[in-house]
Scaffold this active site. Sequence first.
Site, PDB file in Angstrom:
ATOM      1  N   HIS A 321     -17.889 -27.737  -8.398  1.00 43.79           N
ATOM      2  CA  HIS A 321     -19.027 -28.220  -9.175  1.00 43.79           C
ATOM      3  C   HIS A 321     -19.746 -27.062  -9.862  1.00 43.79           C
ATOM      4  O   HIS A 321     -19.554 -25.883  -9.534  1.00 43.79           O
ATOM      5  CB  HIS A 321     -20.017 -28.963  -8.269  1.00 43.79           C
ATOM      6  CG  HIS A 321     -20.586 -28.126  -7.161  1.00 43.79           C
ATOM      7  ND1 HIS A 321     -21.571 -27.178  -7.351  1.00 43.79           N
ATOM      8  CD2 HIS A 321     -20.321 -28.108  -5.823  1.00 43.79           C
ATOM      9  CE1 HIS A 321     -21.886 -26.620  -6.213  1.00 43.79           C
ATOM     10  NE2 HIS A 321     -21.133 -27.152  -5.251  1.00 43.79           N
ATOM     11  N   CYS A 340     -18.035 -25.446  -0.842  1.00 43.09           N
ATOM     12  CA  CYS A 340     -17.592 -25.909  -2.154  1.00 43.09           C
ATOM     13  C   CYS A 340     -17.138 -24.730  -3.016  1.00 43.09           C
ATOM     14  O   CYS A 340     -17.348 -23.568  -2.669  1.00 43.09           O
ATOM     15  CB  CYS A 340     -18.715 -26.655  -2.863  1.00 43.09           C
ATOM     16  SG  CYS A 340     -19.169 -28.218  -2.082  1.00 43.09           S
TER      17      CYS A 340
END
EC number: 2.-.-.-
Length: 401
Positions: A321, A340
């Site tokens: 992201h 992430c």
Amino acid sequence: MHRTRPAAALAALSISACLLAGCSTRPGDESDRRKASPAASGAAATPHIRLNAADGQKHVSVRRGGRVTVEAGRITNVSLATANGRAVRGAVSSDGRTWAPDAVLDHGTAHRLTVVAAGADGRKVTKKIAFTTVAKTDRFTGTFTPDNGSTVGVGMPVSFTFDKAITEKKAVESAIEVSSSSGQPVVGHWFGARRLDFRPQQYWRANSTITVRIRLDGIKGAEGAYGEQDKTVRFTVGRSQVSTVDAATHRMTVVRDGKTLKTIAITAGAENSPTWNGQMVISEKLISTRMNGATVGFAGEYDIPDVPHAMRLSTSGTFIHGNYWGADSVFGRTNISHGCVGLNDARGGGDPTQDGAWFYNNSLLGDVVVVRNSDDRTIAPDNGLNGWNMPWDQWKAGSAR
């Protein structure tokens, strides 16, 4: 189209059927009929009535249970009614060989079916059965990905999740056929009793078409669980794109159709929360979302609004992201995330010049993101759509066929 008629009208229909019907036999076909040679002996074949239920059968399909097919003859009368006497309307085909209800039958309802058929010589055959359709509470359904008509990346498996535990795995798996225009063999694998994924040994070939034939109607999946789905789904595999994240060098290399498209500076999981290694498939795309650590085991550690260009890589909460809260200096130099993969971006995703926006706009659901050199183990094959991390022999061993 003829419809079921009262008895007086049926007499005329019966005479008409005897005059118009022809008969034929096929060499070697002896299933429930008399062998005949009209040319040699003038004899006519006995009509053969085929039904989609047996006398006394329960859990019968509401879509197929009342249908009738006749071979070597024509239908002269069909009577289908519920146990309380309510008639079920239906229609005979123009050739007189099939009859079907006008609508699906009621669930959990007892029915009585009587069929009369006549051969070319006027000889009649009658068949009567009683059956009960499957109750609404005795159904199971499989939700699946990807969607019909979609275009996906080369890593997208065909994944079914059933709303009831399946014990008759062979029957259910055999009722689902997945094929590729590329000719790649496709094998199913069960993750527990509710999930069934299909994939080839290697990624799908780019620009191929995948066909999924779902024939679960009437299939027993478990005690008190019968399928009703009967559909064909097709989706397209687009270009091949595989992006490799190197957690040690803090770089991601995007390769499309065998050529490097772009190299992007990233930040991966920090030392105490490293990113999974392995082959991960993009399963969801969100232009902007809120990320709260409480949902993935990091309660109180972060709660970030307007996270841009978020693409899910695992069920457990791994995303690739955009990151607007980290300093520009962290990208390509250090790992600061909670597991992430972060790309430099603007809050809410409104700046198309940022790396996060570029990668989002150039990615499909089903694209593969490979993570290497992270200080964590390889992601589990059932954590997301990530069955590519399982060896092929082990994958095949998980098939029920």
